[in-house]
Design a protein around this motif. Structure first.
Motif, mmCIF file in Angstrom:
data_model
loop_
_atom_site.group_PDB
_atom_site.id
_atom_site.type_symbol
_atom_site.label_atom_id
_atom_site.label_comp_id
_atom_site.label_asym_id
_atom_site.label_seq_id
_atom_site.Cartn_x
_atom_site.Cartn_y
_atom_site.Cartn_z
ATOM 1 N N PRO A 459 0.808 -1.225 0.000
ATOM 2 C CA PRO A 459 0.000 0.000 0.000
ATOM 3 C C PRO A 459 0.835 1.267 0.000
ATOM 4 O O PRO A 459 0.367 2.324 -0.434
ATOM 5 N N MET A 460 2.093 1.172 0.449
ATOM 6 C CA MET A 460 2.962 2.350 0.483
ATOM 7 C C MET A 460 3.401 2.763 -0.928
ATOM 8 O O MET A 460 3.758 3.917 -1.157
ATOM 9 N N ILE A 461 3.374 1.816 -1.874
ATOM 10 C CA ILE A 461 3.828 2.114 -3.237
ATOM 11 C C ILE A 461 3.028 3.258 -3.836
ATOM 12 O O ILE A 461 3.584 4.228 -4.362
ATOM 13 N N ARG A 462 1.709 3.169 -3.742
ATOM 14 C CA ARG A 462 0.891 4.215 -4.349
ATOM 15 C C ARG A 462 0.867 5.493 -3.519
ATOM 16 O O ARG A 462 0.644 6.582 -4.050
ATOM 17 N N LEU A 463 1.101 5.385 -2.211
ATOM 18 C CA LEU A 463 1.255 6.594 -1.405
ATOM 19 C C LEU A 463 2.472 7.388 -1.872
ATOM 20 O O LEU A 463 2.422 8.615 -2.009
ATOM 21 N N LEU A 464 3.572 6.673 -2.119
ATOM 22 C CA LEU A 464 4.792 7.325 -2.601
ATOM 23 C C LEU A 464 4.562 7.981 -3.961
ATOM 24 O O LEU A 464 4.958 9.132 -4.183
ATOM 25 N N ARG A 465 3.934 7.249 -4.868
ATOM 26 C CA ARG A 465 3.704 7.804 -6.208
ATOM 27 C C ARG A 465 2.749 8.986 -6.168
ATOM 28 O O ARG A 465 2.911 9.956 -6.909
ATOM 29 N N TRP A 466 1.742 8.925 -5.323
ATOM 30 C CA TRP A 466 0.787 10.026 -5.219
ATOM 31 C C TRP A 466 1.508 11.310 -4.805
ATOM 32 O O TRP A 466 1.274 12.374 -5.406
ATOM 33 N N CYS A 467 2.353 11.210 -3.793
ATOM 34 C CA CYS A 467 3.019 12.400 -3.251
ATOM 35 C C CYS A 467 4.164 12.896 -4.129
ATOM 36 O O CYS A 467 4.358 14.111 -4.266
ATOM 37 N N LEU A 468 4.921 11.974 -4.737
ATOM 38 C CA LEU A 468 6.147 12.369 -5.436
ATOM 39 C C LEU A 468 5.985 12.530 -6.941
ATOM 40 O O LEU A 468 6.809 13.209 -7.566
ATOM 41 N N HIS A 469 4.953 11.912 -7.526
ATOM 42 C CA HIS A 469 4.818 11.960 -8.984
ATOM 43 C C HIS A 469 3.470 12.483 -9.460
ATOM 44 O O HIS A 469 3.414 13.332 -10.351
ATOM 45 N N GLU A 470 2.409 11.981 -8.881
ATOM 46 C CA GLU A 470 1.098 12.256 -9.446
ATOM 47 C C GLU A 470 0.534 13.607 -9.037
ATOM 48 O O GLU A 470 -0.362 14.126 -9.709
ATOM 49 N N HIS A 471 1.024 14.182 -7.934
ATOM 50 C CA HIS A 471 0.545 15.484 -7.480
ATOM 51 C C HIS A 471 1.752 16.381 -7.205
ATOM 52 O O HIS A 471 2.282 16.411 -6.094
ATOM 53 N N GLN A 472 2.156 17.067 -8.251
ATOM 54 C CA GLN A 472 3.361 17.897 -8.173
ATOM 55 C C GLN A 472 3.214 19.015 -7.153
ATOM 56 O O GLN A 472 4.211 19.549 -6.652
ATOM 57 N N GLU A 473 1.967 19.385 -6.829
ATOM 58 C CA GLU A 473 1.756 20.476 -5.868
ATOM 59 C C GLU A 473 2.013 20.035 -4.428
ATOM 60 O O GLU A 473 2.152 20.868 -3.531
ATOM 61 N N SER A 474 2.121 18.733 -4.209
ATOM 62 C CA SER A 474 2.339 18.229 -2.851
ATOM 63 C C SER A 474 3.743 18.575 -2.368
ATOM 64 O O SER A 474 4.726 18.429 -3.091
ATOM 65 N N CYS A 476 4.531 17.401 0.818
ATOM 66 C CA CYS A 476 4.599 16.483 1.953
ATOM 67 C C CYS A 476 5.976 15.830 2.044
ATOM 68 O O CYS A 476 6.555 15.400 1.047
ATOM 69 N N LYS A 477 6.520 15.765 3.265
ATOM 70 C CA LYS A 477 7.774 15.060 3.519
ATOM 71 C C LYS A 477 7.452 13.621 3.905
ATOM 72 O O LYS A 477 6.537 13.370 4.687
ATOM 73 N N LEU A 478 8.225 12.678 3.339
ATOM 74 C CA LEU A 478 7.919 11.262 3.515
ATOM 75 C C LEU A 478 9.103 10.514 4.125
ATOM 76 O O LEU A 478 10.259 10.775 3.781
ATOM 77 N N SER A 500 14.688 7.845 -3.542
ATOM 78 C CA SER A 500 15.229 8.614 -2.427
ATOM 79 C C SER A 500 16.272 9.614 -2.908
ATOM 80 O O SER A 500 16.319 10.764 -2.450
ATOM 81 N N THR A 501 17.116 9.202 -3.846
ATOM 82 C CA THR A 501 18.157 10.106 -4.375
ATOM 83 C C THR A 501 17.542 11.263 -5.151
ATOM 84 O O THR A 501 17.956 12.416 -5.008
ATOM 85 N N GLU A 502 16.539 10.970 -5.972
ATOM 86 C CA GLU A 502 15.905 12.006 -6.786
ATOM 87 C C GLU A 502 15.057 12.966 -5.967
ATOM 88 O O GLU A 502 14.776 14.090 -6.410
ATOM 89 N N ASN A 503 14.637 12.533 -4.776
ATOM 90 C CA ASN A 503 13.787 13.375 -3.925
ATOM 91 C C ASN A 503 14.386 13.483 -2.526
ATOM 92 O O ASN A 503 13.684 13.341 -1.525
ATOM 93 N N SER A 504 15.683 13.742 -2.479
ATOM 94 C CA SER A 504 16.421 13.689 -1.213
ATOM 95 C C SER A 504 15.914 14.688 -0.172
ATOM 96 O O SER A 504 16.058 14.453 1.033
ATOM 97 N N GLU A 505 15.319 15.789 -0.606
ATOM 98 C CA GLU A 505 14.834 16.779 0.348
ATOM 99 C C GLU A 505 13.479 16.410 0.935
ATOM 100 O O GLU A 505 13.065 17.003 1.936
ATOM 101 N N ARG A 506 12.803 15.432 0.308
ATOM 102 C CA ARG A 506 11.449 15.113 0.768
ATOM 103 C C ARG A 506 11.279 13.665 1.211
ATOM 104 O O ARG A 506 10.406 13.375 2.033
ATOM 105 N N PHE A 507 12.071 12.744 0.662
ATOM 106 C CA PHE A 507 11.837 11.328 0.930
ATOM 107 C C PHE A 507 13.084 10.641 1.457
ATOM 108 O O PHE A 507 14.173 10.769 0.904
#
Length: 580
Positions: A459-474, A476-478, A500-507
């Motif tokens: 279930p965490m897979i789609r949470l990650l994609r929602w925050c980091l890819h599908e909603h650019q306005e988010s 949220c730190k993960l 994690s490397t591509e989103n080091s400030e958030r994930f």
């Protein structure tokens, strides 16, 4: 229905409003036809099939029951040594023996009162009620893997809760078919009111369902209009919220079923259309005081229809989701790829005419026949990759038809060993989705903290994609704390590192291994207070923030993680448990 005054615009048939619900036929077993051909369902009405669907015999516990939908977790199952000739297959053979009657009353059936049930509470005269049905379990005593002592805890009473605690996957109606006596006649005493359920402060953790609250039945109705090439069915729903992925469409020839999940209810439109339509649909949603769902259908032949069609079974009905029998569809395996040494990613294609997108954090039930018994397991729907570029838009005609499931293959797993034999083109039965995660919580979340063990990662897979890819306005730190046994057990290890490397400030992802070898330099052990305190900020450090903690894993892991997170200072209102 009262409460919604919407002008009638669709010329043609006036569809009566009914509250009869869907009439669920009893079927003796699962017949899975070739993919795309759908299922045939006996109709209590005019003999039409129900949109290419099959409603199988009831599963235990019911797939949309409170036992699955609530946050209550299951107790570990205890097994005892059985006598020779007392295996599951021996019991199946006994039940299948021609002329064999096991219900103790000569094969008759009768309604059983609570008082009568209570009289049959001995080892040699044992009756038990499960989900409103009474069974004579006396002949089953010697075949029960948990032993006679465990069964005796439920004799003479309603044993539903006891079964829910340890037998989540047992198809009781199939296993005890020859032991069936009749329905349990109950009287309900409302004088005492409702009792508050609570979680004990100490001792083994049993997560209690939320305190009972009044459920308001949403109001819904539909209208239609047409052009030369399209038909638009508009549903008007007075409810809290509605999204596109809460709309499921099934078409078989002219039979159309639209299933709309509205709050805690399901609203159904079921029609025998006047003319043919294509398998390509569009769904649009407009939210407001009265939400609107528009289902746009493409005519196969440009012309004006004389009417929309005729109502079919269950049309214009609204029922509680937990009271609705699940619908299974024959889905074809189109791809299977390894994720780790013992876990595969399966991609299934739903039947022609079906459009079903799975909401985030929701799961489906996959059912196969194992040792002659219908067996099902829940699997959370995932995406084929964490990398945004690796998830292309569906090909024309496949939107809402592809379903991705990540499945760990256990050496002694009854169903997963069957899945290990699946080949491309094989078909399995997959149910409607179920779950209780509210996607709107992600829009309000400032810090998303995830604790996952093994395939609890799904279930965490789609949470990650929602925050980091599908909603650019988010913004949220993960943070993900991912618990596994060894390094080779880590699912999508490389993809997580890249993300994690591509989103080091958030994930940030933290891997914790319980059986690491000497080459591992990361965190080790099982979930415990030291790890929680080291890697998860305390609520006081998130003042004026909106944290959300999500937990998924085995029952012991989820119990312990939930306890530790609460001890760390988080309240239950900001914790979501993914359980099935």
């Amino acid at each position: 229905m009262g409460g919604l005054q919407v002008p009638q615009r669709g010329a043609g048939v006036q569809v009566p409003q009914t509250n009869t619900g869907i009439q669920v036929p009893t079927m003796g077993g699962l017949q899975v036809p070739a993919a795309g051909s759908g299922f045939k369902v006996p109709s209590s009405g005019r003999g039409k099939n129900a949109g290419g669907l099959q409603i199988p015999q009831a599963q235990f516990p019911a797939l949309n029951s409170p036992q699955r939908a609530s946050s209550q977790l299951l107790k570990p199952r205890q097994k005892v040594a059985l006598k020779p000739g007392r295996s599951l297959m021996d019991w199946v053979r006994l039940g299948n023996a021609k002329g064999k009657v096991l219900n103790g009353i000569g094969g008759r059936s009768c309604e059983v009162s609570v008082e009568e049930l209570a009289k049959h509470n001995k080892l040699d005269d044992a009756w038990m009620s499960i989900r409103g049905k009474v069974y004579n379990i006396t002949p089953y005593m010697e075949y029960h893997p948990g032993g006679e002592e465990e069964l005796m805890k439920g004799v003479g009473i309603d044993g539903t809760q006891l079964f829910n605690e340890v037998h989540q996957w047992v198809n009781v109606e199939g296993m005890l078919e020859k032991c069936y006596i009749g329905r349990l006649k109950k009287t309900i005493d409302l004088s005492g009111g409702m009792k508050k359920l609570s979680v004990p402060a100490t001792g083994p953790l049993n997560l209690a369902p939320p305190e009972p609250k009044a459920v308001v039945k949403p109001k819904a109705r539909y209208d239609w209009y047409q052009t030369e090439t399209e038909v638009t069915i508009t549903i008007y729903a007075k409810c809290n919220t509605i999204t596109k992925d809460r709309v499921v469409l099934d078409k078989h020839e002219k039979d159309l079923r639209a299933t709309i999940y509205i709050d805690e209810y399901v609203y159904t439109i079921h029609l025998d259309l006047c003319e043919d339509i294509s398998d390509n649909y569009q769904v649009r949603v407009r939210q407001g005081p009265i939400n609107r769902i528009m289902i746009i259908l493409q005519k196969t032949e440009p012309k004006k229809w004389a009417s929309l069609g005729q109502p079919a079974d269950g049309n214009n009905s609204t029922v509680l989701t937990k009271e609705r029998e699940p619908i299974f569809r024959s889905c074809q395996l189109i791809c299977c790829s390894p994720v780790s040494h013992d876990t595969n990613l399966y991609t299934f294609q739903q039947p022609n005419g079906t459009c079903m997108n799975i909401p985030i954090g929701y799961h489906v039930n996959l059912m196969m026949k194992c040792n002659g018994v219908d067996t099902n397991r829940p699997y959370t729907a995932v995406v084929p990759s964490l990398q945004h570029a690796d998830v292309p838009n569906p090909a024309p005609g496949l939107e809402g038809r592809l379903l991705h499931l990540m499945v760990k293959l256990y050496p002694d797993g009854l169903l997963t060993q069957q899945m290990a034999t699946l080949k491309q083109g094989d078909s399995v039965a997959i149910s409607d989705f179920e779950g209780n995660f509210d996607e709107s919580r992600l829009t309000k979340c400032s810090h998303l903290i995830m604790l996952a063990a093994g395939t609890g990662f799904t279930p965490m897979i789609r949470l990650l994609r929602w925050c980091l890819h599908e909603h650019q306005e988010s913004t949220c730190k993960l943070k993900l704390l991912f618990f596994n046994k060894t390094e080779k057990d880590i699912l999508w290890h490389d993809q997580l590192q890249t993300l994690s490397t591509e989103n080091s400030e958030r994930f940030e992802v933290v891997h914790i291994l319980s059986a690491a070898d000497t080459s591992w330099h990361g965190a080790t052990g099982r979930v415990r207070s030291e790890l929680v305190e080291k890697y998860i900020p305390a609520p006081k450090d998130l003042a004026d923030k909106s944290p959300l903690v999500c937990i998924c894993g085995s029952t012991p892991f989820t119990n312990e993680a939930y306890r530790l997170i609460q001890a760390h200072g988080f309240t239950s209102s900001v914790i979501h448990l993914f359980t099935a």
